[in-house]
Design an enzyme around this catalytic site. Structure first.
Site, PDB file in Angstrom:
ATOM      1  N   GLY A 254      -4.050  -2.050  -6.864  1.00 31.36           N
ATOM      2  CA  GLY A 254      -3.003  -1.253  -6.248  1.00 31.36           C
ATOM      3  C   GLY A 254      -3.420  -0.622  -4.928  1.00 31.36           C
ATOM      4  N   HIS A 255      -2.446   0.057  -4.309  1.00 29.17           N
ATOM      5  CA  HIS A 255      -2.698   0.642  -2.996  1.00 29.17           C
ATOM      6  C   HIS A 255      -3.712   1.781  -3.070  1.00 29.17           C
ATOM      7  CE1 HIS A 255       1.095   3.411  -3.631  1.00 29.17           C
ATOM      8  NE2 HIS A 255       0.125   3.687  -4.468  1.00 29.17           N
ATOM      9  N   ASN A 256      -4.494   1.878  -2.000  1.00 31.06           N
ATOM     10  CA  ASN A 256      -5.506   2.926  -1.821  1.00 31.06           C
ATOM     11  C   ASN A 256      -6.706   2.792  -2.758  1.00 31.06           C
ATOM     12  OD1 ASN A 256      -3.470   3.911  -0.171  1.00 31.06           O
ATOM     13  ND2 ASN A 256      -2.873   5.526  -1.589  1.00 31.06           N
TER      14      ASN A 256
END
Length: 345
Positions: A254-256
């Protein structure tokens, strides 16, 4: 034995050369000049092949092998069949991997030659291709993209605008890379998706509001990303994959998310947004990591586990929800005893 229709073999090599590559010593120095032509499993190897034994479960197959040479642990020195030259190392599988690479090197592009672009591919005039880059039919390289020397872009793959790719990177068929900086010697298998929007939105009864995903994906060198895996770009901070990390097929990042050096993520595992994995952490198959957690360096999570809390460096967790290994075993034994008592009641 590898099918020559699909794999190009180098060699033959002397056992002295292969021992040097494997970091092994020859049980008999007189064998240094012997030639072998291929690698093969213990049960299929012949006099011209080299094999290996790493798991003592296959000791009987080792004793019966017809291989001309075998890479083994020194404790197996006296168990080999007559005529089988032995290469001794405390890490036989590691040694075999290096020997197999000698026979079947990664082809890659020719970093000294000019770029080769298929007539069926599209490369924007504003893209920059390094020496020896190969672009297969149907592939697209958009404006401002930079591909390092010796790279290969597979059929129907897409390299997005201003993406930067290092040297000797392989991008498989139908993969797409956008909003990304990629290091050297990275392998991106078919169907991989890198740099798409992260799953970010503000919940609203009148309709969810999308949060712009303004970060990138930054991938280090010597990374492998398995088929159909996905790596979302960051919301503002970047999504980062450290050097030497290996990602299996069908993994979602996922993001980050920030993944350290040398991590292992096995098939169908997933890491939710803003979680971090320290260096050399390992996730088994179908492990889920909830968002905003930290898995410490060297920690391991067994397959099918669900991680809901931070994990300390070097710890081993398992279960759903995941708990320390010792606690998981205690719970399992307790449940089994309770079930046994109930059955006798």
């Amino acid at each position: 034995m590898a099918d020559p229709r699909f794999f190009d073999r180098a060699g033959p090599f002397t056992l002295g050369e292969l021992a040097g590559r494997a970091g092994a010593s020859l049980a008999s120095p007189d064998d240094a000049g012997r030639l072998v032509a291929d690698v093969a499993p213990l049960g299929e190897a012949g006099a011209g092949d080299i094999s290996f034994l790493d798991n003592r479960k296959y000791a009987d197959a080792f004793r019966a092998t017809r291989a001309g040479a075998c890479i083994v642990h020194p404790r197996m020195r006296d168990a080999g069949p007559a005529g089988c030259a032995l290469l001794l190392t405390t890490r036989p599988y590691h040694g075999y991997a290096l020997v197999a690479q000698a026979f079947y090197p990664d082809a890659g592009g020719d970093a000294e030659a000019g770029a080769r672009v298929s007539p069926g591919a599209y490369v924007d005039p504003a893209a920059i291709l390094g020496a020896g880059v190969e672009v297969a039919p149907g592939a697209v390289v958009e404006a401002g993209a930079r591909i390092g020397a010796g790279g290969r872009i597979g059929p129907n793959a897409v390299v997005g605008r201003n993406v930067e790719i290092g040297a000797r990177v392989r991008i498989g068929a139908c993969a797409s890379v956008s909003h990304a900086l990629v290091g050297d010697r990275v392998t991106i298998h078919p169907g991989v998706r890198i740099g798409q929007d992260g799953f970010g939105f503000a919940i609203d009864p009148a309709g969810h509001i999308k949060v712009p995903q303004l970060g990138r994906v930054v991938i280090g060198s010597d990374v492998e990303i398995g088929a159909n895996s996905t790596i979302d770009r960051g919301t503002g901070p970047d999504t980062v994959i450290g050097d030497g990390t290996w990602i299996d097929n069908l993994v979602q990042i996922g993001h980050n998310v920030r993944i350290g050096r040398g991590c292992i993520l096995v098939a169908q595992s997933g890491v939710a947004g803003s979680s971090t994995l320290g260096d050399f952490a390992a996730l088994g198959g179908q492990v889920g990591i909830a968002g905003h957690l930290h898995v410490g360096s060297g920690a391991r999570v067994a397959g099918h586990s669900g991680v809901m809390h931070d994990i300390a460096p070097g710890a081993v967790y398992m279960g759903y929800p995941a708990v320390p290994q010792s606690e998981f075993f205690r719970r399992t034994v307790t449940v089994a005893k309770l079930a046994e008592r109930k059955g006798k009641a």
